[in-house]
Every structure is written in structure tokens, then in C-alpha cells.
Scaffold this active site. Structure first.
Site: not given
Ligand SMILES: NC(=O)c1ccc[n+]([C@@H]2O[C@H](COP(=O)([O-])OP(=O)(O)OC[C@H]3O[C@@H](n4cnc5c(N)ncnc54)[C@H](O)[C@@H]3O)[C@@H](O)[C@H]2O)c1
Length: 258
Positions: A16, A184-185, A158, A154
Site C-alpha cells: 500500500g 490520508p482519506g 489515529k 481506529y
């Protein structure tokens, strides 16, 4: 070449966005250590780095083990000479209703996304403090910018990454070490394939449908590919960001704007 002569560690660099950033750093002249649970995939990325003429090292590594973080830094300095950049990227997700989230699931998310990230940064900053230079880039998420009903552990992990980034930036500023984060999205990676599966099961949808539903609401009109984060990751590793620290930058097509 903005990173000529630099040595970077990319955790979770076998897949990724970690892989894309590792290759992006190599394109800018850096040698890169790929540290990942998946040794074979890490070695495949190292093969790609070496094809670009860079040095690389594939290390089987679990970020949840603080001693493994120390060993990784020691091996990097031993074999590649120094450590200038840490792309602190290894992470996992969990899609679960608030009331079904178990203590073990909560602990696992925090062990990888928070404890692992912190102790990796702590290990990396030792040689950086000694040489009085270095850049640490932590991977947060738009999930760290806002809560989501099915993503509580999560999102919390983050958001904590953003807080850790600010504290580390203050602690390391006197040593000439910059610490920033990227958020990131919705990025098309194996991570999101797993997330999509978990959303689909909970929402009674077909696999692939949650991803398409989210994509429909992104202002810039598409989901992200791993390469979208590379220019920002290079900027935060390179000389252009020498006067930038403690910041978190979104790369998400306009979804959150905060
Ligand atoms: N994909 C997205 O939409 C998205 C969005 C925002 C943030 N993120 C974050 O970006 C980072 C990279 O995500 P990705 O989408 O590229 O994921 P990915 O699944 O493609 O890659 C993650 C890599 O991390 C490794 N890894 C997992 N646990 C590890 C551990 N304990 N120790 C060492 N390595 C480990 C995996 O083996 C894998 O190679 C993660 O922190 C994720 O939370 C992803």
C-alpha cells in the site's frame, strides 16, 4: 533529488502507501529499510529499490514489540551507516459497532497504531538526537480528525497519533528533529479491501459497495491511490519542510477540511 544520501525506515513498507512512499523516497535518492510483518513482500519492495540503484534492507518486524523497534534502528545504523528518516506507517483497522468492540480488539488496534508508532519513534529519535537532525513522519488518518459510529477504536487511535506527533515535535525541536503527520482519506490498498469487507458484512451490502458509496461523496471525485501521499511524504522528509513541525496534513480529496 531531495533525499540524496539519506537513510529511511518505512514501517509497514511492504504494501500500500508504505511501499509507494518507500519507492518515492528511493526516487529522490534515499536508501530504504522496509520493516514489515510480511518478509517476502518486504523483500519484493527491496528488489524494486535496488533496481532503482538504491540500497535496501528487508526486515521481518512487528512494530508492537519495543525491543524489535530498538533492534531495527540498531541494525539500520549498523548496515546503512545512519538513520535520517522514519516513515511511521504500519497500521491496522477495525470496523465494529461501539457495543460489540471487545477489550482485545481495542488493545490490538492501540498496540499497533499507537504503542507501536510511539516506541518506533522513541527508538528512531536516539540516533537523530545524537546527530542533531532527522525527520519523523507519522501516519494518522481522516479518521483521526472526526469520529465515526462504526470505527471507534481506529478513530481514537489515529486521533492519538496527532497528539503524539505534537508532543514529539516539541520534545525533539531542540535537537533539530522535525515530527509531522499525514492523514490520508480513502486509499485503495489491501487495508481498505479488508475494511470494505467488514463494512459490507455489518451493513448488509455486497463487497465493494461500501468503497463505492464513500467514493461518491469525495469532493475531488475519486478515491485515493497509494501514490497520492508520496509528494507530501517527500516534502515532509526533504529540506523544504525544515521549518515545519508538529503539523498534520490531510491528503483526502477534500473530505474533512480540518
Ligand atoms: N487505506 C486507507 O484508506 C488509509 C487511510 C488513512 C490511513 N491509513 C493508514 O495508512 C497506513 C498504511 O495503510 P495501507 O492502506 O497502505 O495498508 P496496507 O494494509 O496496504 O499496508 C499495511 C502494512 O503494514 C504491515 N503491518 C501491519 N501490522 C504490522 C505490525 N504489527 N508490524 C509491522 N508491520 C505491520 C502489513 O503487513 C502491511 O504490509 C496505516 O497506518 C493505515 O491505518 C490507511
Amino acid at each position: 533529488m531531495q533525499l540524496e544520501g539519506k537513510v529511511a525506515i518505512v514501517t509497514g513498507g511492504a504494501s500500500g502507501m508504505g511501499r509507494a512512499v518507500a519507492l518515492g523516497y528511493a526516487d529522490e535518492g534515499a536508501d530504504v529499510v522496509i520493516a514489515d510483518l510480511n518478509q517476502d513482500a518486504a523483500q519484493a519492495v527491496v528488489d524494486e529499490l535496488q533496481a532503482k540503484g538504491r540500497r535496501g534492507l528487508a526486515v521481518r518486524f512487528d512494530v508492537t514489540d519495543p525491543q524489535a523497534c530498538k533492534d531495527l534502528v540498531a541494525r539500520t545504523v549498523d548496515e546503512l551507516g545512519h538513520l535520517d528518516l522514519l516513515y511511521n506507517n504500519a497500521g491496522i483497522g477495525l470496523i465494529k459497532p461501539v457495543w460489540d468492540t471487545t477489550p482485545d480488539e481495542w488493545d490490538r488496534i492501540f498496540a499497533v497504531n499507537v504503542k507501536g508508532l510511539f516506541f518506533m519513534a522513541q527508538a528512531a529519535c536516539e540516533p537523530m538526537r545524537a546527530q542533531r537532525s532527522g525527520k519523523i513522519i507519522n501516519v494518522s488518518s481522516i479518521a483521526g480528525r472526526r469520529g465515526e459510529a462504526l470505527v471507534v477504536a481506529y478513530c481514537a487511535s489515529k486521533a492519538t497519533v496527532i497528539s503524539i506527533t505534537q508532543s514529539l515535535a516539541l520534545a525533539l525541536a531542540p535537537y533539530g528533529v522535525n515530527v509531522n503527520a499525514v492523514a490520508p482519506g480513502v486509499v485503495d490498498t489491501p487495508y481498505w479491501k479488508e475494511v470494505d469487507k467488514q463494512f459490507a458484512a455489518l451493513q448488509g451490502k455486497q463487497e465493494g459497495e461500501p468503497f463505492r458509496d464513500v467514493a461518491a461523496n469525495i469532493p475531488l471525485g475519486r478515491t485515493s491511490v497509494p501514490e497520492d501521499v508520496v509528494p507530501l511524504a517527500v516534502f515532509l522528509a526533504g529540506p523544504g519542510s525544515d521549518y515545519v513541525t508538529g503539523q498534520t496534513y490531510n491528503v483526502e480529496g477534500g473530505m474533512v477540511m480540518s
